[in-house]
Design an enzyme around this catalytic site. Structure first.
Site, short mmCIF file in Angstrom:
data_model
loop_
_atom_site.label_atom_id
_atom_site.label_comp_id
_atom_site.label_asym_id
_atom_site.label_seq_id
_atom_site.Cartn_x
_atom_site.Cartn_y
_atom_site.Cartn_z
CG PHE A 76 -2.53 0.33 0.80
CD1 PHE A 76 -3.25 -0.68 0.18
CD2 PHE A 76 -3.06 1.43 1.47
CE1 PHE A 76 -4.29 -0.47 -0.07
CE2 PHE A 76 -4.23 1.42 1.05
CZ PHE A 76 -5.19 0.49 0.48
CD GLN A 127 -5.56 10.44 3.47
OE1 GLN A 127 -6.42 9.56 3.89
NE2 GLN A 127 -4.13 10.64 3.49
CG HIS A 151 -8.82 8.39 -1.56
ND1 HIS A 151 -8.91 8.10 -2.70
CD2 HIS A 151 -8.36 7.47 -0.69
CE1 HIS A 151 -8.23 6.85 -2.86
NE2 HIS A 151 -7.94 6.54 -1.52
CG LEU A 188 -12.16 5.45 -1.40
CD1 LEU A 188 -11.92 6.78 -0.99
CD2 LEU A 188 -11.71 4.33 -0.20
CD GLU A 228 -3.22 4.47 -2.42
OE1 GLU A 228 -3.83 5.09 -1.52
OE2 GLU A 228 -2.10 3.89 -2.31
NE ARG A 248 -4.36 7.19 0.07
CZ ARG A 248 -5.18 6.51 1.05
NH1 ARG A 248 -5.87 7.06 2.27
NH2 ARG A 248 -5.39 5.31 0.90
CG HIS A 304 -10.48 8.85 2.62
ND1 HIS A 304 -11.63 8.31 2.70
CD2 HIS A 304 -9.49 8.25 2.95
CE1 HIS A 304 -11.33 6.94 2.69
NE2 HIS A 304 -9.98 6.88 3.07
NE ARG A 316 -6.22 7.50 7.29
CZ ARG A 316 -6.55 6.55 6.50
NH1 ARG A 316 -6.32 5.21 6.99
NH2 ARG A 316 -7.50 6.68 5.80
#
Ligand code: FAD
Ligand code: SF4
Ligand code: SF4
Ligand code: FES
Lengths: 604, 253
Positions: free
Chosen positions: A121, A234, A236, A250, A253, A309, A380, A415
């Site tokens: 990730f 954040q 996204h 969402l 990713e 991001r 997000h 994050r």
């Protein structure tokens, strides 16, 4: 006399997501009486929606991993504004917290030798995310729920807390109502744990549910606690933009990880046009190299779609603003193109991205194996929240604890994916443990009748007005304004005007009127949530205004680079005695020498 | 802009009745959007549950034109908008208000099902080893989002109101997930036959048809559980055999 029912517990936990449930399990294991309050039914909290996985250096897939690497990755991701005490505990304890879930019945995907499988990730050096397909959050919340219901914990489903009750400096309980009948409840408790999640509903476009109105942030603030890092929200980069009904939902990713490319309306792969200097030698030179990377060539560099991001989100915004967006105000995310590269592409896509395939097929009528998706940034996650002690999770108000998304510290300015679910487990447990210890030593005194009366009067005010505004309209206006003025790209003047706008909205919200009665009345609930949304919105705007640099998730068009002056403090807001919001800069605690070495080693 | 009319249950108790609302329909809308639009425009106190808007939380269950469905996953383009769209609360549970029912019975039933009880860890570090092929079957059951649509459609609950004697398909899926869990050593078969009333199920498969997670409730969960019940209770040979050799290894062995 206010009519209400009283419940007594040693520890009261507000929130039944991953953090709240883990805290409840730990507190009840310490032998105290525990109550858990949540706005929805049990098992429906936001944690249920998490997809990708939970980060923990189990080293099942790559034995070079360990807590030191995880610690260093988290600090780098947070641009070193993190509370390093939390980052260290998190990296060290996450593996045990994940293994414990297995002992409680969770079934993660497996490695060939029968252990918990881990996946790659963004920002994590090695494959680190334990997962169950793309429904890790469901597995986690269900495991905690099914374990928790056998621990003698009392659950108050569909109850909403609107105020914390205090005895002098100390928090000693909470006031709220049950949604079904609208009756008032007073919870007396020696310790209160906030586990209320985030603030996404302050924005128009968000991946967050109706619950995310920043209640915990606002409850803590009004009880006198510090809020920290509120400027870091954040966004996204890839949420759905069309149809309107699913705007913000969402898009994982993983689509880009499988080779998905971002394209503007001229067919240009625009991410290649802006690669930050820091990442120049880690990014693919051309599409060909990017493709080699996603197909596992270790000598190739990652395609620019897989930059951080915050950067990807900003590039997308720029394309849209310059008129190069897609028909519904996003850009194109194309995975179908890989049919040029591999023979059985549609089948491959359906296998690797099953829920994305279905999400687009069922909700947008788009077949992602044949045509591009339209995507745009979506609000997000809140890195900011209640300022807590890294070891005990106690806030700056005695008896009040916070864990999970509502707490600040672990993630700093940004994050990493997967670090939230592990955060919930590690710090949920810690909060439960320390809240129980505190409650054992501090019995709850009877609540002060005056506070209960005030809270009840405030809750009923919208019914008492003969005329007034529809609360939904005010909520929409607030969301539009925050999206527009305190969103991904920020400027001094926009935020100053947002603060004016918030004052105006505050005046309007003091004059809402709701129809109907107190039974399961969403109009009433929306009116009561407004106060929380206004408080967190102001905290975000003020903090963002004060940070005259760009760092992590916070981007200032008028101060587009990082500044050393801002590298050494967190932004903290609290309530002044005159009721206004006070901001101060709190110097970072000097980091321990051995941890400095860990960071240096991992940056080498 | 085209408009459509939604006939929604309003009120509670004796006074509950249908009320019609007409609102604009835009491309891609789902039923939940229509309900929210009605709420913001003309019925601010209209009660309904929702959380994720993506079929992941199981909150927004309702009956749409008589069929149990998730409101957030039902697109208006799949309905005949020339007629009124009827939206009602689930029927198998007590009505609270508008589209909300009291589903707390489900939480009580779940609590009485014996919890997970793992065998002793396989490795000295306290962990277990399981192959993906061993967990695949149970992972299907663990996809359940607790929307209770299967409970709503099951005639044993819906028409015969056997809530006291019958746990319902959702809880058979839950029991199956525990019984077939590679690590679990608890025995729930006696309970399934007794207080969970699995014998009431006559395999009509209506539950499987409405499950939004496409869990094969009847074939993969209920029938294998019924087989275990039969093995354990009606087959004298199996029974005799079991006295000498427990069906599952004891915890800790
Ligand atoms: C689509 C999506 C995918 C994600 N994927 C991942 C991922 O793969 N990995 C990862 O690590 N993170 C992921 N995240 C982030 C992560 O899911 C959340 O940050 C996390 O679940 C928050 O958990 P929590 O326990 O803090 O709060 P929540 O799970 O949101 O629970 C909050 C609880 O507080 C209750 N509550 C709130 N206000 C009140 C009040 N006033 N009174 C009473 N109760 C109240 C709510 O009812 C709820 O029970 C994802 C997020 C989204 C939206
Ligand atoms: S198959 Fe059994 S459980 Fe499912 S609906 Fe029919 S009777 Fe009910
Ligand atoms: S088994 Fe399917 S229909 Fe039944 S509650 Fe679970 S997800 Fe819903
Ligand atoms: S709102 Fe979550 S399933 Fe519909």
């Amino acid at each position: 006399m206010t009519d209400y029912k009283t419940h007594e517990h040693d520890v009261l936990i507000i929130g039944a997501g991953g953090a709240g449930l883990r805290a409840a399990i730990e507190a009840s294991a310490a032998g105290v009486s525990v109550g858990v309050v949540c706005k929805s039914l049990l098992g429906k909290a936001h944690t249920v929606m998490a997809e990708g996985g939970v980060a923990a250096a189990l080293a099942n897939v790559d034995d070079r991993d360990g807590w030191k690497v995880h610690f260093a990755d988290t600090m780098r991701g947070g641009q070193y504004l993190n509370n390093w005490v939390m980052a260290e505990l998190h990296a060290k304890e996450a593996p045990d917290r994940v293994r414990e879930l297995e002992a409680w019945g969770a079934l993660f995907d497996r490695t060939k030798d029968g252990r918990i499988l881990q996946r790659n990730f963004g920002g994590h050096k090695y494959p680190r995310l334990a997962h169950v397909g793309d429904r890790t959050g469901l597995e986690m919340i269900r495991t905690l729920q099914d374990h928790g219901i056998h621990r003698g914990i009392e659950f108050y489903m569909e109850h909403t807390v609107t105020r914390l009750l205090k005895d002098g400096e100390r928090v000693v309980g909470a006031f709220g109502y049950d949604r079904e009948r609208g009756r008032f409840r007073v919870f007396r408790a020696g310790a209160v744990v906030l586990a209320t999640g985030g603030i996404g509903r302050a924005y128009k476009i968000t991946s967050n549910s109706w619950e995310y109105t920043g209640d915990g942030h606002s409850l803590a603030y009004h009880a006198g606690a510090d809020l920290m890092d509120m400027e870091f929200v954040q966004f996204h980069p890839t949420g759905m933009v069309w149809p309107p009904s699913v705007r913000g939902i969402l898009v994982t990713e993983g689509v880009r990880g499988e080779g998905g490319r971002l394209v503007n309306n001229r067919g240009e792969r625009f991410m290649f046009n802006d690669i930050p200097d820091l990442y120049k030698n880690q990014t693919a030179k051309d599409a060909e190299e990017g493709w080699r990377y996603v197909t596992g060539d270790k000598s190739a560099n990652r395609p620019p779609e897989l930059l951080t991001r915050d950067h990807v989100a900003r590039c997308i915004v720029r394309e849209i603003k310059a008129g190069r967006g897609s028909p519904h105000g996003g850009v194109f995310l194309d995975i179908a193109w890989i049919k040029e590269k591999i023979p059985n592409a549609p089948e491959h896509i359906r296998k690797k991205l099953p829920s994305m395939y279905h999400q687009f097929k069922e909700l947008a009528g788009v077949d992602i194996t044949a045509e591009p998706m339209e995507v745009g940034p979506t609000t997000h996650y809140a890195m900011g929240g209640v300022r807590v002690d890294g070891v005990t999770q106690m806030s700056t108000v005695p008896g009040l604890f916070a864990a999970g998304e509502v707490a600040a510290g672990l993630h700093g300015a940004n994050r990493l994916g997967g670090n939230s679910l592990s955060d919930l487990l590690v710090f949920g447990k810690r909060a439960g443990e320390h809240a129980a210890a505190w409650a054992k030593e501090h019995a709850a005194p009877a609540p002060v009748e005056g506070q209960v009366r005030d809270a009840a009067a405030a809750a009923l005010a919208p019914f008492d007005r003969a005329s007034g505004e529809n609360p939904y309209t005010i909520q929409h206006d607030l969301q539009d304004m925050m999206q527009d003025k305190v969103g991904i790209v920020r400027t001094e003047s926009d935020m100053a005007s947002a603060l004016d706008g918030l004052s105006a909205l505050r005046r309007r919200s003091a004059n809402t009127r709701v129809e109907g009665n107190r039974e399961y009345n969403p109009g009433w609930h929306t009116a009561l949530d407004l106060e929380n949304l206004l408080t967190v919105s102001e905290a975000v705007a003020r903090s963002a205004l004060d940070r005259r640099e760009s760092r992590g998730a916070h981007f200032r068009e008028d101060h587009p680079s990082k500044s050393d002056e801002y590298a050494r403090h967190n932004t903290v807001v609290s309530r002044a005695s005159d009721g206004s919001m006070r901001l101060r800069r709190e110097a970072l605690a000097p980091i321990r020498d051995d941890l400095k070495v860990v960071i240096a080693e991992n940056n080498a | 802009m085209p408009r459509a009319t939604f006939r929604i249950t309003r009120g509670s108790g004796e006074s509950a009745a249908f009320k019609d609302y007409t609102t604009d329909v835009s491309e891609g809308m789902v039923v939940l959007d229509a309900v929210h639009q009605v709420q913001a425009e003309s019925a601010p106190d209209l009660a309904c549950r929702w959380n994720c808007k993506a079929g992941k939380c199981g909150s927004c269950s309702a009956e749409i034109n008589g069929k149990p469905r998730l409101m957030c996953m039902t697109r208006l383009s799949d309905l005949d908008l020339s007629m009124r769209v009827i939206i009602e609360p689930l029927r198998a549970f007590p009505h609270v208000k508008d589209l909300v029912t009291d589903v707390s019975w489900n939480y009580r039933v779940k609590q009485r099902i014996r919890p997970f009880k793992p065998r002793k860890p396989d490795a000295p570090d306290g962990t277990w080893r399981m192959q993906q092929s061993d967990v695949d079957r149970v992972q299907e059951f663990r996809k359940c989002i607790e929307c209770f649509l299967c409970q709503d459609v099951c005639h044993v609950l819906r028409d015969h109101h056997k809530h006291e004697e019958f746990a319902g398909p959702r809880h058979f899926v839950y029991a199956a997930a525990l019984e077939m869990h590679p690590l679990d050593v608890e025995d729930r078969v006696g309970d399934l036959r007794g207080k969970d009333g699995i014998g009431y199920c006559n395999i009509t498969k209506c539950c499987t048809k409405v499950c939004p997670e496409h869990i094969t409730i009847t074939d993969n969960a209920i029938i294998p559980l019924k087989e275990r019940v039969v093995d354990e209770f009606y087959d004298p040979l199996t029974r005799l055999f079991r006295i000498f050799r427990p069906r599952k290894p004891e915890a800790g062995s």
